[in-house]
Design an enzyme around this catalytic site. Structure first.
Site, PDB file in Angstrom:
ATOM      1  N   ASP A  14       0.881  -1.159   0.000  1.00  0.00           N
ATOM      2  CA  ASP A  14       0.000   0.000   0.000  1.00  0.00           C
ATOM      3  C   ASP A  14       0.927   1.220   0.000  1.00  0.00           C
ATOM      4  OD1 ASP A  14      -1.514   2.190   0.792  1.00  0.00           O
ATOM      5  OD2 ASP A  14      -2.574   1.113   2.381  1.00  0.00           O
ATOM      6  N   ILE A  15       0.809   2.052  -1.009  1.00  0.00           N
ATOM      7  CA  ILE A  15       1.773   3.153  -1.184  1.00  0.00           C
ATOM      8  C   ILE A  15       1.770   4.114   0.004  1.00  0.00           C
ATOM      9  CG2 ILE A  15       0.317   4.810  -2.454  1.00  0.00           C
ATOM     10  CD1 ILE A  15       2.721   5.047  -4.462  1.00  0.00           C
ATOM     11  N   ASN A  28      -7.446  12.839  -9.795  1.00  0.00           N
ATOM     12  CA  ASN A  28      -8.231  13.327 -10.928  1.00  0.00           C
ATOM     13  C   ASN A  28      -7.998  14.840 -11.057  1.00  0.00           C
ATOM     14  OD1 ASN A  28     -10.187  14.790  -9.305  1.00  0.00           O
ATOM     15  ND2 ASN A  28     -10.995  12.780  -8.744  1.00  0.00           N
ATOM     16  N   GLY A  36      -9.906   4.712  -5.020  1.00  0.00           N
ATOM     17  CA  GLY A  36      -8.634   4.036  -5.297  1.00  0.00           C
ATOM     18  C   GLY A  36      -7.491   4.567  -4.460  1.00  0.00           C
ATOM     19  N   ASP A  38      -6.037   7.391  -4.587  1.00  0.00           N
ATOM     20  CA  ASP A  38      -6.283   8.775  -4.169  1.00  0.00           C
ATOM     21  C   ASP A  38      -7.014   8.812  -2.822  1.00  0.00           C
ATOM     22  OD1 ASP A  38      -6.715  11.500  -4.160  1.00  0.00           O
ATOM     23  OD2 ASP A  38      -7.698  11.581  -6.102  1.00  0.00           O
ATOM     24  N   SER A 121      -3.412   5.448 -13.734  1.00  0.00           N
ATOM     25  CA  SER A 121      -4.464   5.248 -14.761  1.00  0.00           C
ATOM     26  C   SER A 121      -4.933   3.809 -14.942  1.00  0.00           C
ATOM     27  CB  SER A 121      -4.039   5.787 -16.143  1.00  0.00           C
ATOM     28  OG  SER A 121      -4.112   7.187 -16.203  1.00  0.00           O
ATOM     29  N   THR A 122      -4.334   2.855 -14.219  1.00  0.00           N
ATOM     30  CA  THR A 122      -4.673   1.451 -14.506  1.00  0.00           C
ATOM     31  C   THR A 122      -5.826   0.902 -13.667  1.00  0.00           C
ATOM     32  OG1 THR A 122      -3.101   0.515 -12.926  1.00  0.00           O
ATOM     33  CG2 THR A 122      -2.278   0.977 -15.147  1.00  0.00           C
ATOM     34  N   GLY A 123      -6.422   1.762 -12.854  1.00  0.00           N
ATOM     35  CA  GLY A 123      -7.571   1.329 -12.054  1.00  0.00           C
ATOM     36  C   GLY A 123      -8.857   1.795 -12.715  1.00  0.00           C
ATOM     37  N   TYR A 125      -9.430   4.353 -14.305  1.00  0.00           N
ATOM     38  CA  TYR A 125      -9.211   4.974 -15.624  1.00  0.00           C
ATOM     39  C   TYR A 125      -8.944   3.954 -16.744  1.00  0.00           C
ATOM     40  CZ  TYR A 125      -9.273   9.789 -13.815  1.00  0.00           C
ATOM     41  OH  TYR A 125      -9.643  10.993 -13.266  1.00  0.00           O
TER      42      TYR A 125
HETATM   43  P1  ADP Z   1      -6.748   5.742 -11.800  1.00  0.00           P
HETATM   44  O1  ADP Z   1      -8.028   6.542 -11.656  1.00  0.00           O
HETATM   45  O2  ADP Z   1      -5.574   6.588 -12.214  1.00  0.00           O
HETATM   46  O3  ADP Z   1      -6.944   4.530 -12.642  1.00  0.00           O
HETATM   47  P2  ADP Z   1      -6.825   4.115  -9.341  1.00  0.00           P
HETATM   48  O4  ADP Z   1      -6.579   4.591  -7.957  1.00  0.00           O
HETATM   49  O5  ADP Z   1      -8.207   3.630  -9.664  1.00  0.00           O
HETATM   50  O6  ADP Z   1      -6.387   5.330 -10.298  1.00  0.00           O
HETATM   51  O7  ADP Z   1      -5.808   2.966  -9.708  1.00  0.00           O
HETATM   52  C1  ADP Z   1      -4.455   3.172 -10.022  1.00  0.00           C
HETATM   53  C2  ADP Z   1      -3.632   1.984  -9.550  1.00  0.00           C
HETATM   54  O8  ADP Z   1      -3.368   2.105  -8.157  1.00  0.00           O
HETATM   55  C3  ADP Z   1      -4.308   0.634  -9.737  1.00  0.00           C
HETATM   56  O9  ADP Z   1      -3.347  -0.261 -10.330  1.00  0.00           O
HETATM   57  C4  ADP Z   1      -4.654   0.200  -8.321  1.00  0.00           C
HETATM   58  O10 ADP Z   1      -4.586  -1.214  -8.176  1.00  0.00           O
HETATM   59  C5  ADP Z   1      -3.562   0.867  -7.530  1.00  0.00           C
HETATM   60  N1  ADP Z   1      -3.850   1.138  -6.109  1.00  0.00           N
HETATM   61  C6  ADP Z   1      -5.043   1.313  -5.510  1.00  0.00           C
HETATM   62  N2  ADP Z   1      -4.869   1.565  -4.204  1.00  0.00           N
HETATM   63  C7  ADP Z   1      -3.518   1.559  -3.967  1.00  0.00           C
HETATM   64  C8  ADP Z   1      -2.691   1.750  -2.818  1.00  0.00           C
HETATM   65  N3  ADP Z   1      -3.205   2.004  -1.599  1.00  0.00           N
HETATM   66  N4  ADP Z   1      -1.344   1.661  -2.982  1.00  0.00           N
HETATM   67  C9  ADP Z   1      -0.790   1.410  -4.194  1.00  0.00           C
HETATM   68  N5  ADP Z   1      -1.514   1.227  -5.309  1.00  0.00           N
HETATM   69  C10 ADP Z   1      -2.871   1.293  -5.204  1.00  0.00           C
END
Ligand code: ADP
Length: 172
Positions: A14-15, A28, A36, A38, A121-123, A125
């Site tokens: 988890d970042i 966004n 996600g 964010d 962008s891979t979630g 988006y």
């Molecule tokens: P976007 O709208 O840019 O697609 P998302 O947040 O939906 O953003 O997803 C972007 C990426 O971040 C996805 O690959 C998702 O699996 C990943 N992600 C979601 N939560 C976390 C987190 N807490 N830490 C790291 N990566 C995450």
């Protein structure tokens, strides 16, 4: 690790937990929070982050803006706005590359030695993961030297992403 750059690494995490100079948010354009990664970053950083983002006046797709990390272990958050995937003919690749490039420029401006990126962008988006990861790794490889950053971490949230990044980093 044979054949891979010592400056680039993959972690599955988890970042919001990373103690590093800067983490990148997949934000966004409003910069006012979302789901996600964010949502996770805003929850972990506390309300001061939203207040700081409100002062930034939004952000264009392909660009990024910096705030402090507040309650996060990271010192800075670079809020990057990735493109929504719309079939690939709408400058999605160039805009995604712009996010990585701009974040490394922000790292230079804020004297950061280490930066962690989520797979922007891979979630929600819907940018295809493998294509996005290739752009991420190629853009970081092209621009890291000029940035002064000595360590970039590709933070994967699932096994699939981790494997894709590992394959890319082990290829020269
Ligand atoms: P976007 O709208 O840019 O697609 P998302 O947040 O939906 O953003 O997803 C972007 C990426 O971040 C996805 O690959 C998702 O699996 C990943 N992600 C979601 N939560 C976390 C987190 N807490 N830490 C790291 N990566 C995450």
């Amino acid at each position: 690790m044979i054949g891979s750059s010592p400056q680039l690494a993959v972690v599955r995490a988890d970042i919001t937990t990373l103690a590093i100079d800067a983490i990148v948010n997949a934000a966004n354009g409003s910069l006012l929070g979302g789901g996600g990664v964010d949502g996770a970053i805003h929850r972990a950083a506390g309300r001061e982050l939203l207040a700081a983002c409100e002062k930034l006046g939004g952000c264009a797709t392909g660009d990024a803006k910096a705030t402090p990390g507040f309650k996060l272990p990271a010192k800075w958050v670079f809020h990057a706005v990735g493109p929504v995937w719309n079939g690939g003919g709408h400058q999605e690749d160039a805009r995604l590359a712009g996010c990585y490039r701009r974040c490394l420029e922000l790292a230079r401006e804020h004297a950061c030695a280490s930066v962690a990126f989520p797979a922007i962008s891979t979630g929600v988006y819907r940018f295809p993961l493998e294509r996005a990861a290739k752009i991420a790794v190629a853009t970081v490889r092209e621009t890291i030297a000029a940035s002064g950053v000595t360590r970039v971490v590709f933070c994967s949230f699932n096994e699939n992403a981790e494997e894709i990044y590992r394959d890319l980093l082990s290829a020269s």
